[in-house]
Scaffold this active site. Structure first.
Site, PDB file in Angstrom:
ATOM      1  N   GLU A  57       0.861  -1.207   0.081  1.00  4.77           N
ATOM      2  CA  GLU A  57       0.101   0.116  -0.113  1.00  4.77           C
ATOM      3  C   GLU A  57       0.788   1.217  -0.021  1.00  4.77           C
ATOM      4  OE1 GLU A  57      -3.034   0.345  -0.384  1.00  4.77           O
ATOM      5  OE2 GLU A  57      -4.149  -2.001   0.158  1.00  4.77           O
ATOM      6  N   ASP A  68      -4.623 -10.417  -7.930  1.00  7.61           N
ATOM      7  CA  ASP A  68      -5.003  -9.212  -8.931  1.00  7.61           C
ATOM      8  C   ASP A  68      -4.058  -8.642  -9.547  1.00  7.61           C
ATOM      9  OD1 ASP A  68      -4.621  -7.851  -6.667  1.00  7.61           O
ATOM     10  OD2 ASP A  68      -6.652  -7.186  -6.510  1.00  7.61           O
ATOM     11  N   GLU A  79     -12.626  -0.185  -9.513  1.00  7.24           N
ATOM     12  CA  GLU A  79     -12.026  -1.434 -10.561  1.00  7.24           C
ATOM     13  C   GLU A  79     -12.965  -1.529 -11.815  1.00  7.24           C
ATOM     14  OE1 GLU A  79     -10.177  -1.991  -6.862  1.00  7.24           O
ATOM     15  OE2 GLU A  79     -12.217  -2.126  -7.311  1.00  7.24           O
ATOM     16  N   THR A  88      -1.393   0.373 -10.103  1.00  8.23           N
ATOM     17  CA  THR A  88      -2.583  -0.160  -9.490  1.00  8.23           C
ATOM     18  C   THR A  88      -3.344   0.544  -8.650  1.00  8.23           C
ATOM     19  OG1 THR A  88      -3.497  -2.178  -8.925  1.00  8.23           O
ATOM     20  CG2 THR A  88      -1.862  -1.315  -7.437  1.00  8.23           C
ATOM     21  N   ARG A 108       0.638   3.800  -3.236  1.00  7.20           N
ATOM     22  CA  ARG A 108      -0.035   5.170  -2.967  1.00  7.20           C
ATOM     23  C   ARG A 108       1.058   6.049  -2.770  1.00  7.20           C
ATOM     24  NH1 ARG A 108      -5.521   4.175   0.467  1.00  7.20           N
ATOM     25  NH2 ARG A 108      -5.633   1.875   0.172  1.00  7.20           N
TER      26      ARG A 108
END
Length: 644
Positions: free
Chosen positions: A264, A397, A531, A617, A268
């Protein structure tokens, strides 16, 4: 004898009482106004302390004229028919610069302009600039202010502001719908600023910070870093400046004794900073990205080079989640570092970051894969798979996403990544992609050779992933990729419109009795996820089928109806209720991803074109090497020859 009483006495008494009442009322109102004014002043002072407040600071901000990535309303092979319009636009820009020598020019609501030639040195940071204090070129050519994060000299010509030029093959802007998305961004940002400035996320109903976020209660400004490139793309200059200044003044991981998610934090914070550096050339963002990445490096100190999931950024102690299959690392986490770390190596000249993710790549390439599939868990000490659970949703994913996008980011030279992508997708098509009795295409989870016939909302990105794979290389699988990509995107849309709220659940199932619908209570929530909209955006860009914009607009209306509050946006606890309860969290990815993809869906194709940018992503766009002048690769220093 009793004294004689004047008739005027009662009148005077009544008048005095009335005067006192009026005086008290005025005093009370004044006091209340003063209190409110005092509160407003304190709030403004708080925000102002973390934002630009004078002309000197405004000059110190980004050189929008020279650095804004307004690519690209005019392609390199633009038609000569546009020459006169371009010349007129250039004259207008020159006049605007003369008029606003101190104030930075106003950003337009779209990124566009004349694209610099790839490889042209005038678009790169000067390699002759002294380090670490290189010079800063102001829009007016004036004196550069002193700054700890000064800019390198950039000699690029001004990029045009205002006006819209479309690619001849591009889709037109839907101004009304796109402007609505901008208003949503303003609403989300302004309320975050009002109630949670500098904190990670906002709780709109409580009107206070969300301290239970994945980044905890530390003041890391996750919403600021995550949402800043969206503000920049949308042309919200004032809000952008506030965020940029907070990052310069406040953002650091020093002395933060917290176990942060490597995944994360990378997607980010590192991803967000890298995008802003690509957009602007501002060294502040490169320095901050490297600062964060360096704090994550201790997690890679394992026997295999597969990083742990968590790292204490102060002590360097790293570990995995206790629930993750016997101390395993998670495929979607350690496999979603390549884009950021490879790009960071290229812009810093430090090969270390690329070496770390290349080690991960080699482990995954060489390990035996059951039936060609990647299980979700890998032990970083033994290099062996954990439990045999495969998914294109949670836990798996974005690993597959980064295989395709690493190849794209490299200018399609990283053939290893493309080969691994194709091999993985073919195995998934064979073993996990299915069609429901009602004709809906979905990707099922696979557990110990048993299909679960469940699809995560997280897997809805794969509609765009398959389609992008089809559009970027012609091979034997191209038609199948596109067919499946469109089918998955349609299925995810069905999961939305089959709910009364018109918003999709966290997971949905398929059987003879039900299709594209959540059955378990813990699967019925919606937390502002992006998504599905990501796939709408990619499919729109690749096909220009109007239905994808129509579907996106349906989602905008649903978000406004059910998720908007007076103080921001919240997720829903049950999408199948007519009046669902809100979860009181405005996720940072709502600003970074959801609103960005919706904005781009209604924009022209030349705004962040897919042949020049790849999205990490977290929807932070990164430039494609060799195709995008904003790649900003560090100069390569060749070894000195010993030959005489």
């Amino acid at each position: 004898m009793c004294p004689k009483t004047s008739k005027t006495t009662p009148l005077l008494l009544i008048g005095g009482i009335c005067f006192v009442i009026v005086l008290v009322g005025i005093t009370g109102i004044t006091l209340i106004n003063n209190i409110n004014l005092s509160n407003i002043i304190r709030l403004n002072e708080k925000v102002a302390s973390d934002s630009v407040s004078n002309n000197e600071n405004q000059i110190k901000e980004l050189n929008y004229v020279n650095n804004h990535p307004r690519n690209v309303y005019l392609k390199l092979n633009a038609s000569r028919d546009d020459a006169d319009a371009d010349e007129q636009m250039q004259k207008e820009q020159e006049q605007e610069q003369l008029t606003n020598q101190v104030q930075l020019p106003k950003m337009s609501a779209v990124i566009g302009g004349t694209k610099p030639k790839v490889g042209d040195n005038q678009w790169k940071e000067s390699s002759e600039a002294p380090a670490p204090s290189s010079t800063y070129s102001t829009p007016s050519g004036g004196d550069a202010p002193s700054s700890t994060s000064s800019f390198s000299t950039v000699t690029a010509p001004p990029l045009p502001f205002g006006g819209v030029k479309h690619n001849q093959s591009g889709g037109l802007i839907d101004y009304e719908k796109r402007n609505q998305v901008v208003k949503m961004m303003e609403h989300a940002w302004h309320n975050y600023k009002l109630y949670a400035w500098g904190k990670n996320e906002l709780r709109p109903l409580s009107q206070r910070p969300h301290s239970a976020s994945i980044f905890g209660s530390y003041d890391l400004g996750a919403t600021i870093v995550d949402g800043l490139d969206t503000l920049y793309i949308m042309g919200l200059e004032k809000e952008y400046r506030e965020g940029r200044d907070w990052i310069e003044r406040k953002f650091t991981l020093d002395n933060i004794s917290a176990e942060l998610s490597v995944f994360e934090t990378n997607i980010r914070f590192v991803g967000g900073m890298l995008t802003l550096y690509a957009f602007t050339g501002d060294p502040l963002y490169k320095e901050k990205a490297q600062h964060v990445a360096d704090k994550l490096l201790p997690a890679f100190q394992t026997p295999t080079g597969i990083p742990y999931a968590l790292v204490n950024t102060k002590t360097g102690v790293a570990k995995n989640y206790g629930w993750a299959s016997g101390g395993s690392s998670i495929l979607s986490e350690f496999g979603t570092l390549h884009l950021e770390f490879a790009y960071l190596s290229d812009i810093t000249g430090n090969p270390l970051y690329r070496e770390r993710v290349q080690t991960i790549r080699q482990v995954l390439k060489e390990i035996e894969k059951p039936k060609g599939l990647y299980p979700n868990f890998l032990n970083p000490k033994t290099g062996k798979w954990g439990q045999l659970h495969m998914s294109l949703g949670a836990l798996g994913d974005s690993y597959y996403e980064y295989l395709l996008k690493a190849w794209l980011q490299s200018g399609q030279t990283d053939e290893e990544a493309r080969e691994m992508y194709d091999e993985a997708m073919l195995a998934i098509l064979d073993k996990m992609v299915r069609t429901s009795p009602g004709g809906l295409t979905y990707v099922s989870d696979l557990k110990f050779d048993r299909l679960e016939h469940k699809m995560d909302h997280l897997a809805c990105f794969s509609g765009g992933l398959f389609a992008l794979g089809a559009a970027t290389r012609q091979n034997d699988y191209t038609d199948k990729y596109m067919e499946v990509g469109k089918g998955i995107t349609n299925t995810c849309h069905e999961s939305y419109i089959r709910a009364p709220t018109q918003l999709g659940p966290e997971a949905f199932r398929f059987s003879e009795a039900v299709e594209a619908r959540a059955l378990r209570s813990q699967e019925k929530y919606y937390i502002l996820r992006p998504e599905t909209f990501e796939s709408y955006f990619v499919l729109w860009r690749l096909t220009h089928d109007q239905k994808y914009r129509d579907w996106g607009w349906e989602a905008v209306l649903a978000l406004e109806k059910h998720c908007r509050t007076a103080h921001g946006y919240c997720g829903l606890r049950n999408v199948y209720q007519q009046e669902p309860q809100k979860d009181d969290v405005q996720q940072s990815f709502f600003l970074a991803e959801t609103l960005k993809y919706l904005y781009l869906l209604f924009s022209d194709d030349s705004v962040l074109p897919l042949d020049e940018w790849v999205f990490n992503t977290e929807a932070h766009p990164l430039p494609i090497k060799g195709a995008n002048a904003y790649y900003r690769q560090a100069p390569v220093t060749l070894p000195v020859s010993n030959a005489s």
